[in-house]
Design an enzyme around this catalytic site. Structure first.
Site, mmCIF file in Angstrom:
data_model
loop_
_atom_site.group_PDB
_atom_site.id
_atom_site.type_symbol
_atom_site.label_atom_id
_atom_site.label_comp_id
_atom_site.label_asym_id
_atom_site.label_seq_id
_atom_site.Cartn_x
_atom_site.Cartn_y
_atom_site.Cartn_z
ATOM 1 N N HIS A 236 0.860 -1.194 0.000
ATOM 2 C CA HIS A 236 0.000 0.000 0.000
ATOM 3 C C HIS A 236 0.891 1.237 0.000
ATOM 4 O O HIS A 236 2.002 1.196 0.542
ATOM 5 C CB HIS A 236 -0.905 -0.024 1.249
ATOM 6 C CG HIS A 236 -1.994 1.000 1.177
ATOM 7 N ND1 HIS A 236 -1.771 2.331 1.449
ATOM 8 C CD2 HIS A 236 -3.304 0.902 0.853
ATOM 9 C CE1 HIS A 236 -2.905 3.002 1.299
ATOM 10 N NE2 HIS A 236 -3.854 2.158 0.928
ATOM 11 N N GLU B 5 -3.933 2.673 -7.292
ATOM 12 C CA GLU B 5 -4.238 3.788 -6.382
ATOM 13 C C GLU B 5 -3.139 4.835 -6.468
ATOM 14 O O GLU B 5 -2.045 4.635 -5.918
ATOM 15 C CB GLU B 5 -4.277 3.299 -4.917
ATOM 16 C CG GLU B 5 -5.547 2.642 -4.507
ATOM 17 C CD GLU B 5 -5.751 2.636 -2.977
ATOM 18 O OE1 GLU B 5 -6.684 1.974 -2.548
ATOM 19 O OE2 GLU B 5 -4.979 3.291 -2.240
HETATM 20 O O1 G3P Z 1 -6.868 1.008 0.479
HETATM 21 C C1 G3P Z 1 -7.778 1.949 0.027
HETATM 22 C C2 G3P Z 1 -7.396 3.312 0.429
HETATM 23 O O2 G3P Z 1 -6.028 3.600 0.339
HETATM 24 C C3 G3P Z 1 -8.195 4.370 -0.247
HETATM 25 O O3 G3P Z 1 -8.288 5.413 0.656
HETATM 26 O O4 G3P Z 1 -9.407 7.235 1.787
HETATM 27 O O5 G3P Z 1 -8.845 7.436 -0.611
HETATM 28 O O6 G3P Z 1 -10.672 5.898 0.090
HETATM 29 P P1 G3P Z 1 -9.375 6.557 0.464
#
Ligand code: G3P
Length: 208
Positions: free
Chosen positions: A88, A136
């Protein structure tokens, strides 16, 4: 198969201590079109796994034995985990160690979801044959702009890349807030989403 919704509790207050189990029970009651997978803190895994399928937020490349303070994949399995998050953006793992950690996870039948913040990182992660790659971009994590509106073209390209490896599925996360963000991710070729702040800091209405 239902699209997946990984709900990362991170270390948000709502997902800490006894609240984590109460929160999992609340999530379980929702009639969701998605398969909800909870990703609680390590200390709450066993309890939360009684209510929802769970993944761990991290694992280390160690076996059961002399490894004070480390998280053995086998221990996660024994705690009721179905899988693990690795790499992550808030808990990066050097590539070689990541590769070795995935092997340890495989030995104990844990599913593996690895994070990647760009198309080149996705290409690299594909070499490791994870079950899921979560796209992400770090700068959008925890923010108000959803990856689905900021980077839709990258998501389509990521979906095309991931499709080349039949067994790997694409998950999309960062700033996901609304039903339409989720629908867009699925339309662009993702098999599910990862979300944290909108749920962990959200009202009951948002959670639904
Ligand atoms: O693992 C998912 C997370 O990193 C996403 O975070 O707060 O942007 O939904 P958020």
């Amino acid at each position: 198969m239902k699209p997946l919704a990984f709900i990362n509790f991170k270390t948000y207050p709502q997902g800490s201590g006894n609240k984590s189990v109460a929160f999992a029970k609340k999530l379980k009651k929702i009639k969701s079109p998605y398969k909800i997978i909870a990703v609680p803190q390590l200390v709450n895994l066993s309890e939360v796994s009684k209510h929802l399928p769970v993944y761990a937020q991290h694992a280390d490349c160690v076996q059961l034995g002399r490894n004070t303070g480390y998280v053995a994949p086998k221990s996660l399995k024994l705690a009721g985990c179905q899988g693990v998050f690795l790499n992550h953006s808030e808990h990066k793992i050097p590539f070689r160690k990541l590769s070795a950690t995935i092997k340890e996870c495989r030995k104990v039948n844990l599913k593996v979801l690895v994070f990647a913040g760009s198309l080149s990182a996705i290409n690299k992660m594909l070499k490791l044959n994870p079950d899921y790659i979560a796209y992400e971009p770090a700068k959008l994590v925890g923010g108000k702009i959803s990856v689905t509106s900021a980077n839709p073209k990258v998501i389509s390209k990521a979906a095309a890349l991931v499709k080349k490896k039949k067994k790997v599925k694409l998950i999309v996360g960062a700033g996901v807030h609304s039903k339409s963000d989720v629908e867009t991710a699925l339309l662009l070729g993702a098999s599910g989403i990862a979300v944290a702040s909108a749920i962990m800091k959200g009202t009951d209405k948002q959670i639904q």
